[in-house]
Design an enzyme around this catalytic site. Structure first.
Site, PDB file in Angstrom:
ATOM      1  N   ILE A  78       0.853  -1.191   0.000  1.00  0.00           N
ATOM      2  CA  ILE A  78       0.000   0.000   0.000  1.00  0.00           C
ATOM      3  C   ILE A  78       0.892   1.245   0.000  1.00  0.00           C
ATOM      4  O   ILE A  78       1.002   1.952   0.999  1.00  0.00           O
ATOM      5  CB  ILE A  78      -0.975   0.007   1.203  1.00  0.00           C
ATOM      6  CG1 ILE A  78      -1.733  -1.319   1.311  1.00  0.00           C
ATOM      7  CG2 ILE A  78      -1.957   1.168   1.071  1.00  0.00           C
ATOM      8  CD1 ILE A  78      -2.633  -1.429   2.531  1.00  0.00           C
ATOM      9  N   PRO A  79       1.551   1.530  -1.136  1.00  0.00           N
ATOM     10  CA  PRO A  79       2.342   2.759  -1.228  1.00  0.00           C
ATOM     11  C   PRO A  79       1.428   3.972  -1.071  1.00  0.00           C
ATOM     12  O   PRO A  79       0.335   4.001  -1.635  1.00  0.00           O
ATOM     13  CB  PRO A  79       2.946   2.707  -2.632  1.00  0.00           C
ATOM     14  CG  PRO A  79       2.778   1.300  -3.091  1.00  0.00           C
ATOM     15  CD  PRO A  79       1.590   0.759  -2.368  1.00  0.00           C
ATOM     16  N   HIS A  80       1.869   4.944  -0.304  1.00  0.00           N
ATOM     17  CA  HIS A  80       1.032   6.116  -0.065  1.00  0.00           C
ATOM     18  C   HIS A  80       1.893   7.337   0.228  1.00  0.00           C
ATOM     19  O   HIS A  80       3.059   7.208   0.578  1.00  0.00           O
ATOM     20  CB  HIS A  80       0.063   5.861   1.091  1.00  0.00           C
ATOM     21  CG  HIS A  80       0.730   5.474   2.361  1.00  0.00           C
ATOM     22  ND1 HIS A  80       1.136   4.179   2.614  1.00  0.00           N
ATOM     23  CD2 HIS A  80       1.076   6.186   3.444  1.00  0.00           C
ATOM     24  CE1 HIS A  80       1.700   4.119   3.811  1.00  0.00           C
ATOM     25  NE2 HIS A  80       1.679   5.332   4.332  1.00  0.00           N
ATOM     26  N   ALA A  81       1.271   8.488   0.067  1.00  0.00           N
ATOM     27  CA  ALA A  81       1.971   9.751   0.322  1.00  0.00           C
ATOM     28  C   ALA A  81       0.938  10.859   0.450  1.00  0.00           C
ATOM     29  O   ALA A  81      -0.210  10.719   0.032  1.00  0.00           O
ATOM     30  CB  ALA A  81       2.935  10.076  -0.818  1.00  0.00           C
TER      31      ALA A  81
ATOM     32  N   LEU B 255      -2.301   5.135  -2.563  1.00  0.00           N
ATOM     33  CA  LEU B 255      -3.152   6.190  -2.023  1.00  0.00           C
ATOM     34  C   LEU B 255      -2.370   7.494  -1.956  1.00  0.00           C
ATOM     35  O   LEU B 255      -1.246   7.518  -1.447  1.00  0.00           O
ATOM     36  CB  LEU B 255      -3.642   5.815  -0.622  1.00  0.00           C
ATOM     37  CG  LEU B 255      -4.480   6.876   0.100  1.00  0.00           C
ATOM     38  CD1 LEU B 255      -5.853   7.024  -0.547  1.00  0.00           C
ATOM     39  CD2 LEU B 255      -4.627   6.521   1.578  1.00  0.00           C
TER      40      LEU B 255
END
Length: 153
Positions: A63-66, A101
């Protein structure tokens, strides 16, 4: 799409990637193209977050997110990988599903709530199996929308 984040159908894809860096770059390009965002800002945000620790969630999911400027509400993208890829996940297993996300820079609680919703969705083993066996991106989108909309109700 939901109260927590938008998932555009064009951001749901079946992807062939050889490594984590390619996945992250493809994810940044997807976000930039689908949501009209600056590629460099998205790529930098995702890379900076990944430097803090792998977003490899475990059980085949990342779940890569920033948080980035230029957003008014959280947006998401989903990749089903054609072949599992090493992602430095917590459980050491390669990933086959990537749920990205992006949230506005100031969206503290909203970002965390959206991450929690994605996490709950991806922890469901039956859902993971359905996503893995979906024949195409349209079917993937249908599965995701049905569950996300149901959970938002």
């Amino acid at each position: 799409m939901t109260a927590l984040f938008t998932l555009d159908q064009l951001a749901v894809r079946m992807v062939c990637a050889d490594n984590k860096q390619q996945i992250l770059a493809d994810l940044a390009r997807c976000f930039a193209d689908v949501y009209a965002l600056d590629f460099d800002a998205v790529a930098d945000g995702i890379e900076e977050r990944e430097k803090l620790g792998s977003t490899g969630f475990g059980r085949g999911v990342a779940i890569p997110h920033a948080r980035i400027d230029a957003l008014e509400r959280p947006v998401a993208a989903f990749f089903r990988l054609e072949n599992p890829v090493e992602f430095a996940s917590a459980d050491g297993m390669p990933v086959d599903c990537v749920f990205g996300l992006l949230s506005p820079s100031q969206a503290g609680a909203t970002h965390l709530q959206a991450l929690a919703a994605i996490s709950r969705l991806m922890r469901d083993e039956r859902m993971h199996e359905r996503l893995i066996s979906a024949p195409n991106a349209e079917a993937l989108y249908g599965l995701l929308v049905n569950v996300i909309d149901r959970d938002a109700a």
